[in-house]
Every structure is written in C-alpha cells, then in structure tokens.
Design an enzyme around this catalytic site. Sequence first.
Site, PDB file in Angstrom:
ATOM      1  N   GLY A  12       0.848  -1.204   0.000  1.00 61.27           N
ATOM      2  CA  GLY A  12       0.000   0.000   0.000  1.00 61.27           C
ATOM      3  C   GLY A  12       0.872   1.238   0.000  1.00 61.27           C
ATOM      4  N   GLY A  14       0.516   5.645   0.425  1.00 61.60           N
ATOM      5  CA  GLY A  14      -0.394   6.763   0.708  1.00 61.60           C
ATOM      6  C   GLY A  14       0.403   8.045   0.769  1.00 61.60           C
ATOM      7  N   VAL A  19       3.004   0.996   3.086  1.00 60.76           N
ATOM      8  CA  VAL A  19       2.780  -0.155   3.977  1.00 60.76           C
ATOM      9  C   VAL A  19       3.374  -1.385   3.285  1.00 60.76           C
ATOM     10  CG1 VAL A  19       1.066  -1.638   5.078  1.00 60.76           C
ATOM     11  CG2 VAL A  19       0.684   0.822   4.994  1.00 60.76           C
ATOM     12  N   LYS A  32       4.542   0.042   8.376  1.00 64.29           N
ATOM     13  CA  LYS A  32       4.256   1.324   7.740  1.00 64.29           C
ATOM     14  C   LYS A  32       5.536   2.142   7.797  1.00 64.29           C
ATOM     15  CE  LYS A  32       0.209   3.879   8.360  1.00 64.29           C
ATOM     16  NZ  LYS A  32      -0.654   4.843   9.093  1.00 64.29           N
ATOM     17  N   ASP A 133     -10.228  10.209  10.890  1.00 64.29           N
ATOM     18  CA  ASP A 133     -10.008   9.818   9.490  1.00 64.29           C
ATOM     19  C   ASP A 133     -10.570   8.424   9.226  1.00 64.29           C
ATOM     20  OD1 ASP A 133      -7.139   9.501   7.213  1.00 64.29           O
ATOM     21  OD2 ASP A 133      -9.255  10.001   6.866  1.00 64.29           O
TER      22      ASP A 133
HETATM   23  C1  LIG Z   1       0.574   1.634  12.281  1.00 64.32           C
HETATM   24  C2  LIG Z   1       0.474   0.790  11.058  1.00 64.32           C
HETATM   25  C3  LIG Z   1       1.509  -0.107  10.754  1.00 64.32           C
HETATM   26  C4  LIG Z   1       1.393  -0.908   9.630  1.00 64.32           C
HETATM   27  C5  LIG Z   1       0.262  -0.776   8.815  1.00 64.32           C
HETATM   28  C6  LIG Z   1      -0.701   0.132   9.183  1.00 64.32           C
HETATM   29  C7  LIG Z   1      -1.875   0.326   8.364  1.00 64.32           C
HETATM   30  C8  LIG Z   1      -2.561  -0.571   7.594  1.00 64.32           C
HETATM   31  C9  LIG Z   1      -2.417  -1.999   7.458  1.00 64.32           C
HETATM   32  C10 LIG Z   1      -2.095  -2.811   8.546  1.00 64.32           C
HETATM   33  C11 LIG Z   1      -2.026  -4.188   8.361  1.00 64.32           C
HETATM   34  C12 LIG Z   1      -2.276  -4.734   7.092  1.00 64.32           C
HETATM   35  N1  LIG Z   1      -2.223  -6.078   6.850  1.00 64.32           N
HETATM   36  C13 LIG Z   1      -2.476  -6.549   5.613  1.00 64.32           C
HETATM   37  C14 LIG Z   1      -2.788  -5.718   4.555  1.00 64.32           C
HETATM   38  C15 LIG Z   1      -2.857  -4.359   4.758  1.00 64.32           C
HETATM   39  C16 LIG Z   1      -2.601  -3.842   6.027  1.00 64.32           C
HETATM   40  N2  LIG Z   1      -2.665  -2.489   6.230  1.00 64.32           N
HETATM   41  C17 LIG Z   1      -3.634   0.187   6.855  1.00 64.32           C
HETATM   42  N3  LIG Z   1      -3.491   1.537   7.348  1.00 64.32           N
HETATM   43  N4  LIG Z   1      -2.428   1.574   8.244  1.00 64.32           N
HETATM   44  N5  LIG Z   1      -0.601   0.918  10.283  1.00 64.32           N
END
Ligand SMILES: Cc1cccc(C2=C(c3ccc4ncccc4n3)CNN2)n1
Length: 303
Positions: A12, A14, A19, A32, A133
Amino acid sequence: LAKQVTLIECIGRGKYGEVWRGHWHGESIAVKIFFSRDEESWKRETEIYSTVLLRHENILGFIGSDMTSRNSCTQLWLMTHYYPLGSLFDHLNRNALSHNDMIWICLSIANGLVHLHTEIFGTEGKPAMAHRDLKSKNILVTSNGTCVIADFGLAVTHSHVTGQLDLGHNPKVGTKRYMAPEVLDDGIDMECFEALRRTDIYAFGLVLWEVCRRTISCGIAEEYKVPFYDVVPMDPSFEDMRKVVCTDNYRPSIPNRWSSDPLLAGMSKLMKECWHQNPNVRLPALRIKKTIHKLASADEKIR
Ligand SMILES: Cc1cccc(C2=C(c3ccc4ncccc4n3)CNN2)n1
C-alpha cells in the site's frame, strides 16, 4: 526491532508513506514506513499506540515503532499484525456479503469505535479518543471476518481526569470524501471533543452504506462504490464536497431493494441518523452498537 524485519512486498502507498508486508520471528507483519517529512504522523501514531492502552480486539494490533537510518536517511517505522484479507475497502471490492458477514463487520467496527470514544479511568485506563479519518481503507478485515480500526495519525485524545484535549500537532485533516458537513463549512468547534467524536459517527454512517450495498438480499447486492461516487469526481476538492454535503445536503442514496429486507431497512435508518446534517442528531457509538445488536438478533429469529 526494525533490523529483525525482512521487508517482502509493498502492499500500500499513501500520502504518509508506504505499507509493506514484512517477516519477523517467522510470521508476517505489516510495516508502515513514513516519509521523513511526515514525522508528525509517525510520532502521533507511536504516541497514541504506546501511551494510551489502546489494546482491543477491534483496534489494529500494534507490535512496535522504530527509527532506523538506512543509507544515511532516517526511516520511521510502525509495525503491526498482518491481516491477509487486507482493508475493508479491498474486501468489499472482492466479496458480496451474507447477512451474517455484514453483521460481524458492522458490529466489530462499532465495538472498536465505542472503545476508541470511551474514556477508561484508573491506572490501566485510556483517554477518550476521536479518530478523525475513519473510512473503509482504514479498517482491516481479520481472518474470522471481524474488523479492526487503523490509522491514528490524526487521532485526538481527551481526558476528564486532566480535562486536557490533546489535538496533537498534525496539521493534516482527514479524507475530504468522508468529511462531516460541519468540518466542510468550518462550523465545527475544534475545541469541543464531543464535536470531534460526532464527525467519526458521520464517517461511520458512510462506511455502513458501503457495507450494506455489498450485502445480499433476495440473491442480489449492489456493486462496490465509494460514498458520493455519483456526485463528485475522484480525489474531490474541498469545494466539491462542500457543495454536495453542505449546500445540497446530499447523502448516498438507499437502493429500493433494501426496504424489503428488515435488516437492511433497519441499517438504512441507522446510517441516516449517523450522517445527519445536525451533529446533535447523530447517535453515540454505544447506541449504534446496541441498535445493530438488536437488528442482528431480530434477523437471527427470521432465519
Ligand atoms: C501503524 C500501522 C503499521 C502498519 C500498517 C498500518 C496500516 C494498515 C495496514 C495494517 C495491516 C495490514 N495487513 C495486511 C494488509 C494491509 C494492512 N494495512 C492500513 N493503514 N495503516 N498501520
């Protein structure tokens, strides 16, 4: 901590950073990685996860936070559990839902929101919090079909013990598409914590609409759409949203088929109260949770 993690694939991207799926102690985790310019969000999320006891079955499972310097640039990391089904946004795009699936999803998000919004007193306590959010991309789906709330970079905490309202220093605002009318027309009193909680309830109403569209009744369900897909462009401007949500007081439309399904009819009444233009009409998270519970048990009787 970061040095023990092997990054596998980017899952991901943003405004804040990326991520990644990582490998740590033989299991998958989510990492992240913040752009160094967004240190505020990293600090805020670290603060939120670490200082207040946010551990809850419907809140993203936090592992830790770390700062590393890789090839002479500082990298800010936050690590959490990994959810193979991804975000609610991904899940809804891929699957239509049974009544049972939908109830588990809505009830678990409501449960997470109640925990977030509620101050717990005592040493093991937590201040009340507003997310600011909330949206289907910031909600993850666990392997047993319940949800966890993620992304606390904009969260605000309030404690009756200290009377303190901690707005953090993050100038960023939430996602325009999910902004409540009072935020769009600047009518909100940012000092009033209750007002901030009510903007979460507005956003939750939109998420309920996204989920209900994908819920099957009489063998049909609508395709996935983001809220206001029919009236604003992709990446809408502040102005686009203000015209639609404040001036026109437009809200997502309720498909006719929902009125012949008691559960969906009940949910449509609930989401209308959540996204009401008057923040005082919107229901507190606990009331929403009880209402979904009642709709669910009525549904059980029918089956
Ligand atoms: C604080 C943090 C750490 C890692 C990811 C995230 C996060 C997301 C996240 C977390 C775990 C996931 N596992 C699988 C797929 C997507 C993910 N996204 C989505 N928005 N923030 N946040």
